[in-house]
Design a protein around this motif. Sequence first.
Motif, mmCIF file in Angstrom:
data_model
loop_
_atom_site.group_PDB
_atom_site.id
_atom_site.type_symbol
_atom_site.label_atom_id
_atom_site.label_comp_id
_atom_site.label_asym_id
_atom_site.label_seq_id
_atom_site.Cartn_x
_atom_site.Cartn_y
_atom_site.Cartn_z
ATOM 1 N N HIS A 159 -3.532 -5.617 -0.533
ATOM 2 C CA HIS A 159 -2.914 -4.302 -0.637
ATOM 3 C C HIS A 159 -2.202 -4.109 -1.984
ATOM 4 O O HIS A 159 -1.838 -2.980 -2.326
ATOM 5 N N ARG B 246 2.490 3.333 -4.157
ATOM 6 C CA ARG B 246 1.429 3.780 -5.058
ATOM 7 C C ARG B 246 1.956 4.284 -6.400
ATOM 8 O O ARG B 246 1.211 4.296 -7.389
ATOM 9 N N SER B 247 3.199 4.675 -6.461
ATOM 10 C CA SER B 247 3.740 5.184 -7.727
ATOM 11 C C SER B 247 4.469 4.106 -8.526
ATOM 12 O O SER B 247 4.992 4.373 -9.610
ATOM 13 N N GLY C 91 0.804 -1.219 0.000
ATOM 14 C CA GLY C 91 0.000 0.000 0.000
ATOM 15 C C GLY C 91 0.832 1.262 0.000
ATOM 16 O O GLY C 91 0.320 2.345 -0.308
ATOM 17 N N ASN D 274 -3.596 -1.599 -4.377
ATOM 18 C CA ASN D 274 -3.346 -0.162 -4.191
ATOM 19 C C ASN D 274 -2.267 0.365 -5.131
ATOM 20 O O ASN D 274 -2.113 1.572 -5.278
ATOM 21 N N MET D 275 -1.508 -0.546 -5.752
ATOM 22 C CA MET D 275 -0.478 -0.108 -6.712
ATOM 23 C C MET D 275 -1.149 0.131 -8.061
ATOM 24 O O MET D 275 -0.987 -0.629 -9.024
ATOM 25 N N SER D 276 -1.903 1.162 -8.136
ATOM 26 C CA SER D 276 -2.772 1.398 -9.293
ATOM 27 C C SER D 276 -2.001 1.682 -10.575
ATOM 28 O O SER D 276 -2.535 1.513 -11.672
#
Length: 1073
Positions: free
Chosen positions: A349, A324-325, A321, A352-354
Amino acid sequence: MALVRNLFIFSHLLPLMRTTNLKFFPCDTDENVTFVNCRARPLTYIRPIKSHSVESIDLSWTKIHLVQEHAFDGLPNLHTIKIMENCLPGKMRALNDRHCKMKIHKDAFKSLHKLENLYLSGNSLTSIPRLPESLKFLDLQTNSIFNISRHLGTPDLETLRLSSNCFDTNPCNQSFYIGEEVFRHLPKLKVLWLGYNNLTAVPRGLPPLLEHLDLRENTITEVSEGAFSNLTRLEHLNLEWNCQRCDHAARPCFPCPKNLPLALHPNSFFAANSSLFFLSLRGNSLRTFPQGLFTPLVRLQRLDISDNLLACAIQNGTFFGELRSLTWISLIYNYEPLITFEELILSPHISNMSRLENLLLSGNFFRTLSKESLKVLSQLGNLKKLELRMNFINSSDLTFVKEFPSLVYIDLSQNMLNFLPQCSNSSSQLVARGSCRTRNLYSGSHHDQPVIFRDREASAESNVWESDQSNVLEVLKYNMSDIPSNDCDLRTNLSYVCTLWDFRQRVCQNELILDLSQNDILFLYKEMFLNMDNVVCLDLSFNYMNQAIKGGLFINLNKVTFLNLSYNRLDLYYREAFSELKSTLKVLDISNNEFHFQMRGMGHRFEFLQNLISLEVLGMANNGIGMRVDQRLISNSLKYLYFSGNHLDVLWQSESKYTHFFQNLTNLIYLDISNNHLKSVSPEVLCNLPGSIEGLTIGNNKLEYFPWQNISVLGSLCHLNLSNNFLYFLPPRETEFGANFSVLDLSHNHVSFIPEDFFSKADSLQSLYLSHNQIKELNHQRLPAPFKNGSGLRDLTLHVNPFKCDCDSSWFADFLRTTPLNIPHLTTQVLCGFPESQQGQSILSIDQRSCQDIYGSSAFLVCFFFAAMFTVLPLLKHLYGWDMWYCMQVLWAGHKGYSQLAGLNSRYLYDAFVVFDTSNQAVRDWVYNELTLRLENSGHRRFCVCLEERDWIPGLSCIDNLHNAVHNSQKTVFVLSKGANGSEAMPGVIRQAFFMVQQRLLDEKVDAAVLILLDEMFPKLKYLQLRRRLCRKSVLSWPRNPRAQPLFWNRMRMALSSDNIKSYDNKMSEGFI
C-alpha cells in the motif's frame, strides 16, 4: 597641552560621530533608536528610559528580578518587550541562582497600549500580570503557571506559548489546567503551544481559527473522536511523546499506564475540509492505526510516526493507502525490541503514496532489502530521498540505484555493508565475467574469502570536516535541500571561508548522492559500483578500507564529482589513483587517512593530482604528513586545499627541498595550513607560495614570527588568518599589503601594541580582528591608519583585551562611542584591565566629562587661585587680621606640637609630683594604673612622675621628702577625690603640698599647680572656682564617658608641658602676679 591634545583627537573623530548609538549604555541601540538591546548585561533593575522612538526592548539573561508598575512609562510606543530566562524554574535553575524570585507588578504592562509582543519565558512566574488589549504575541514558556481559569483580556492575541510549565525538570505535581473561558475570549488565536505540561487530555473549546497546536510530551492517553472537529484551519498538529516508548529513551521516560499506546479512534482527527498539513505522532508506542484515521486528512503532506512499534505495520499496514497527498514520512526507529528481520518487507500500500518524495526508514533493523520492497519503491515516481541508516544491513545489491531515476539522496550509512566478493573462479575469470555476487560477511562459509586484511580501527580525530561543524553533521544529511549554498568567493564574502560541506552542497545539489559512510567496507573493487553510473556524489568515509588506490576502481562511476574517502586507511602512492575520474571529479576528501603516513620509513607520492584535471577542492587534513613525500604538489586545476593537521613544521624545518611544496598549485585560491605545529614561516616559504592565493589560514599553530616584509609577493591575497598563535609584536614599519587585502585575523595572540605605520598602506582593509590579545592602550598621537577618518575599515574586534582605563585613555572610550565601525561585544566584553580598581568594568563606563574637566579647566583653576590670593586675602587681612593671625598660630602649634625648651627645666628632676590620698584604694588604683601608665609609658613625649610611695627617700623625714618633691618637680598634680568613707576632709600631705605650691607662687613667681577632680560632685570650693577663672586649663575633670578620655589625656599633657602663667586670663592676672 592636554586640552590641545584632546581637541586634536576630536578633530579626527568628529566626522565619524552619529552612527554607533550608546545612549542607553550599557545597553545597545540601533541608529534610529528603535531597539534597545540589554540582553546579558550586568543589570539588576530596569533603568528609567524616556524615548518616544523606542519600539522594542530586550532585558533577557540579566539579573532583573523586579518589574515595577511604572518601569516602562517612559516608553509609550513599545510594541515588543523581552524579559526571558532571568530566573529559571525548578531543576533548570543555576546553582548560584537558587533563591531568585521574579516579581512583576500586576499593572506593569497594562498602560502600554501599543504593546503587541511580550516574551516572559523562563522567569518562574506563578501568575499572569494584567495584559494590554493590543497584545498579539505572548510567550509564557518555562514558568510555573499551572492553572489558567480567567480570560487574559487580550482579544487580539494570535500566538500563545505555554510550554514547559510542568514537566520532569520543572515539576508541578499536578495536571496543567486551562479553562474553556480562556479560549472563548481568544477568538483570533492561531498558534497555541501546550507541550511539556502534564496535560491528561486534549483541551476543550479550542479557538476555531487555530492553525498550529503543539501538545507534545504531555500525559494524554486518548484522543477522543471529534477532538479537533471544529479546527478546520488547523495546519500543524504535534502529539508526539505522550505515551512514550522507553526501551531506548535518552531522557527520563514516562509511558502510559501498562505501557499502552496512545488511544486513537477513526474520527480522532476528523474535521470537515481539514487543512492539516503536518501531523506528528512520534513516540506514542503505536502498533497500528484505526482504519480511516487518515482518510479525512486530504491535505496532509508531512507525517512523523517515528519511534513507535510499527515494524509489522510497515510490512502489512493498509493505512498507507489513505495518505495519497503525503510528500514526507518518517518511519525511523520502529523496530521490534530484540528482533532483527532478515529482510525489509514493505507494505504494497506504500505504492499508493504517489506524491511521496522523502521516505525515512532508519532504525528498523533488517539485514537486506527484498526485491518485493524495491518493487514497491520503484512505483514511487516522485521519490527523491530514501534513508536507510542504522538498520544493520549487511547485504545489498546497489544496482537498484539505477532503477530509481528520481532519487537524489540514498542514505545507507551506519550499517554493516562490506561488499566482499565471493567467486568460485579465479580473479582472471572474475574480470572476464565482469560481475561477482556479494554475500554477507557475518553468515555463510568463509573458505572462499580473499586475502584477509589486517584488522584496524577508524581514526578518532576531529570531525570529518571542520571541528566547528560537528553539530551540523546530521542536519546536513537529513535536510540538505533546506540549506542554501554559501558564496565561497573570498573577494565578495569576507566573513566566511567555505568548508568541504559547502562544496558538497554546491556540486551535489539536485544530483544523486549515495552515502555509504560508517559501514564495514574493507576494500574497494570496481564491481561494487556496477550500474551506478548516475551517482554524482559518493560518501565512503568512516569505513575500514586499508588498500592502495590504483586506477580503475571507480571506472563505473563516470559522473562522480564529489568523493569522500576520509577516515580510512588508504595508500595514495600510485600515480594512476583516481585517473578514471580525471574529467569529472571536482571535490575529493582524503582527510584522516594517517595510518600509512605514520609508518616509519614508508614513502608517499601525490603524483595522482596531476591527472585530476577537473579537481578544484582537495581535503588532506589530519593525515600527519611530515616526511618522505613528494617535494611538490602539482595541479593546474586545484583551487582549494585543506592541509591542516599535518606536520609542515617537519617538512620546512631543515630541508630546503620542501620550500616549494605548494608552488606548483598554479590556480590555488585558498590554502589552509592550520594545526601544523609551525613556530615560524620563513621568508623563502612565503615567497614560494602560489601567487594566485586569495585566502591563507595559518591559525592554531605556534607562530612567534611571521615575515610581514614579504607579504607583498602575494599580490592577490585578501584574507589572512593568523589567529591562535603566539605572535607578540607587529613590526613598527610600513608593510606592503596587496591592493585586494581586506581581512586580517590576529585574534587569540599576544599582541600588546599596534604600531602606527604597520597599517599605513593597508588601504583596502575592511575587517580587522584583534580580540583576545594583550593590547592595553593605543597611542593617540600615533593612531593606526585603520582607526583614522577615511579608512575603509568596517569590522573591528577588540574584546577580551586588558585595556588601560584612565584619563589618558579617555579619548579611546569616546572613539568607541562615536565610531561607525562594527565592533562586536562592545558593551559587554571590551573591558578594563588596568588599574585594578577598574578591572572588569566596561571601557565605556569611563566618565569623559570628569577627565575633560580636569584637562580643560586647569587654566581656570590657576586664574581663580591667583584672584583669591590678590583680592580676597588682603580684604580678609584688613577685616580679620588679628583673628587670622591667631588661627594660624593655633594651627602652627597643633602641627608643631609641644616640646621642652633645651636647658629651661634642667634643674628639675621630675616633670610632675603627683599628690593623692594614699589611703583611698580607688584613687591609688587610678594613679598607678591610669595616670602613671599614660604619662610615663605612652604618647609622643614621656613624662617623669614623682610618687610618694615609690620615689621618696626612705629614712628621710616626711616634711623633707615633701619639700624636695615639690621643689624638684616642674608641676605638682593634685588628685582630688572624696575620702574612702565619703568625707570631704583632705589628708595632711595634700594640705602641706598645697601650701608649699602656693609659697612657690609667691616667692618664685612659678605657678606649678595642676588639679585633677575625680568626682562628679566635688565640693564647690572658692579656690577651685577662682582657679577655673584664672587658669582654666590647669583644672581637669576625669570624664565619665570612655570616648572622652583621649581628650582628657591630651589636655593633661598640655597642662604639664606649658607655663600656667602664660595661660592666665588677662582680665584677672594683674591682681595675682
